[in-house]
Design a protein around this motif. Sequence first.
Motif, PDB file in Angstrom:
ATOM      1  N   TYR A 141       0.666  -1.225  -0.006  1.00 29.06           N
ATOM      2  CA  TYR A 141      -0.085  -0.018  -0.182  1.00 29.06           C
ATOM      3  C   TYR A 141       1.031   1.158   0.274  1.00 29.06           C
ATOM      4  CZ  TYR A 141      -3.365  -3.921   1.178  1.00 29.06           C
ATOM      5  OH  TYR A 141      -3.705  -4.322   1.015  1.00 29.06           O
ATOM      6  N   SER A 142       1.983   1.319  -0.815  1.00 38.06           N
ATOM      7  CA  SER A 142       3.085   2.323  -0.663  1.00 38.06           C
ATOM      8  C   SER A 142       2.108   3.289  -1.216  1.00 38.06           C
ATOM      9  CB  SER A 142       4.321   1.930  -1.159  1.00 38.06           C
ATOM     10  OG  SER A 142       5.298   3.174  -1.289  1.00 38.06           O
ATOM     11  N   THR A 143       1.689   3.489  -2.568  1.00 38.91           N
ATOM     12  CA  THR A 143       1.757   4.435  -3.138  1.00 38.91           C
ATOM     13  C   THR A 143      -0.106   4.752  -2.289  1.00 38.91           C
ATOM     14  OG1 THR A 143       2.147   4.077  -4.882  1.00 38.91           O
ATOM     15  CG2 THR A 143       0.481   5.780  -4.622  1.00 38.91           C
ATOM     16  N   GLU A 144      -0.541   4.489  -1.588  1.00 40.54           N
ATOM     17  CA  GLU A 144      -1.546   4.785  -0.650  1.00 40.54           C
ATOM     18  C   GLU A 144      -1.087   5.444   0.746  1.00 40.54           C
ATOM     19  OE1 GLU A 144      -1.574   1.652  -2.033  1.00 40.54           O
ATOM     20  OE2 GLU A 144      -3.487   1.434  -3.833  1.00 40.54           O
ATOM     21  N   LEU A 145      -0.185   4.877   1.173  1.00 38.77           N
ATOM     22  CA  LEU A 145       0.363   5.416   2.419  1.00 38.77           C
ATOM     23  C   LEU A 145       0.788   7.211   1.972  1.00 38.77           C
ATOM     24  CD1 LEU A 145       1.334   2.229   3.724  1.00 38.77           C
ATOM     25  CD2 LEU A 145      -0.166   3.596   4.643  1.00 38.77           C
ATOM     26  N   GLN A 146       1.535   6.838   0.995  1.00 38.05           N
ATOM     27  CA  GLN A 146       2.460   7.985   0.953  1.00 38.05           C
ATOM     28  C   GLN A 146       1.664   9.567   0.672  1.00 38.05           C
ATOM     29  OE1 GLN A 146       6.386   8.435  -1.858  1.00 38.05           O
ATOM     30  NE2 GLN A 146       5.766   5.155  -1.273  1.00 38.05           N
ATOM     31  N   GLY A 205       7.926  11.107   0.166  1.00 38.15           N
ATOM     32  CA  GLY A 205       7.562   9.757  -1.196  1.00 38.15           C
ATOM     33  C   GLY A 205       8.842   9.083  -0.788  1.00 38.15           C
ATOM     34  N   TYR A 206       9.031   8.519  -0.626  1.00 39.13           N
ATOM     35  CA  TYR A 206      10.064   7.301  -1.608  1.00 39.13           C
ATOM     36  C   TYR A 206      10.249   5.970  -1.893  1.00 39.13           C
ATOM     37  CZ  TYR A 206       7.944   3.480   0.689  1.00 39.13           C
ATOM     38  OH  TYR A 206       7.178   2.707   0.622  1.00 39.13           O
ATOM     39  N   GLY A 207      11.612   5.753  -2.803  1.00 42.09           N
ATOM     40  CA  GLY A 207      10.643   4.913  -4.051  1.00 42.09           C
ATOM     41  C   GLY A 207      12.082   3.507  -4.086  1.00 42.09           C
ATOM     42  N   LEU A 239       5.101  12.404  -9.302  1.00 39.83           N
ATOM     43  CA  LEU A 239       4.893  13.573  -8.356  1.00 39.83           C
ATOM     44  C   LEU A 239       3.322  14.121  -9.506  1.00 39.83           C
ATOM     45  CD1 LEU A 239       7.907  15.779  -7.169  1.00 39.83           C
ATOM     46  CD2 LEU A 239       6.761  14.331  -5.631  1.00 39.83           C
ATOM     47  N   ASN A 240       3.656  14.952 -10.396  1.00 37.93           N
ATOM     48  CA  ASN A 240       2.455  14.705 -11.038  1.00 37.93           C
ATOM     49  C   ASN A 240       1.310  13.649 -11.057  1.00 37.93           C
ATOM     50  OD1 ASN A 240       3.509  17.428 -12.483  1.00 37.93           O
ATOM     51  ND2 ASN A 240       4.219  16.461 -13.933  1.00 37.93           N
ATOM     52  N   GLN A 241       1.613  12.600 -10.603  1.00 39.16           N
ATOM     53  CA  GLN A 241       0.281  11.446 -11.200  1.00 39.16           C
ATOM     54  C   GLN A 241      -0.257  11.569  -9.497  1.00 39.16           C
ATOM     55  OE1 GLN A 241       1.821   7.985 -12.328  1.00 39.16           O
ATOM     56  NE2 GLN A 241       2.047   8.537 -13.856  1.00 39.16           N
ATOM     57  N   LEU A 242       0.566  11.624  -8.465  1.00 36.46           N
ATOM     58  CA  LEU A 242       0.117  11.836  -7.579  1.00 36.46           C
ATOM     59  C   LEU A 242      -0.893  12.713  -6.687  1.00 36.46           C
ATOM     60  CD1 LEU A 242       3.095   9.832  -5.224  1.00 36.46           C
ATOM     61  CD2 LEU A 242       0.502   8.588  -5.467  1.00 36.46           C
TER      62      LEU A 242
END
Length: 167
Positions: free
Chosen positions: A19-24, A91-93, A112-115
Amino acid sequence: MQSVSLQHFYYSLDKFNLYSTELQKLVFQKNKQLQFYELDLVFYDVTTFYFDSEVVVEEALRQKGFSKDGKIGKTQVVLRLLLDKNALPLGYGLYAGNQYEGHTLVKEIDKLNQLYNLNKITLVADSGRLNAANCRAVKGAGYDFLLGGRLKNLPQTVRTTLLDTTK
């Protein structure tokens, strides 16, 4: 209250990663609720983490690559981190250990733009991201940027001008 050991947190990291994207995004939304919060400056950095074990085998992320610690021949991963001007995480990756860090910036600008659907920001990064393709990508995304460069790589006339303390 029952105590939770550090090892339990380590075991849960794989689940959190799903759930990395959702958490960020959630962390970003919480930051935006802070009084006077404005995302106008983004710091971008990349580092490497190596595995100090003889039994580590290469796989999707764990690869041999250029180590920032000088650990030649070690299996590693590449970590990128984005922070705002208040040192709050954006964020991180993770990238494969053999990924050249200079090729991570364009992907991260797109993320960045998408999130976060950003407006006008200034991106700050060091010389590891300084190449023509990255400069074009940052400009193409409509961002201002500060990319650190090495003085020794500049023409002598430019170095002389920059280092002139009499002006």
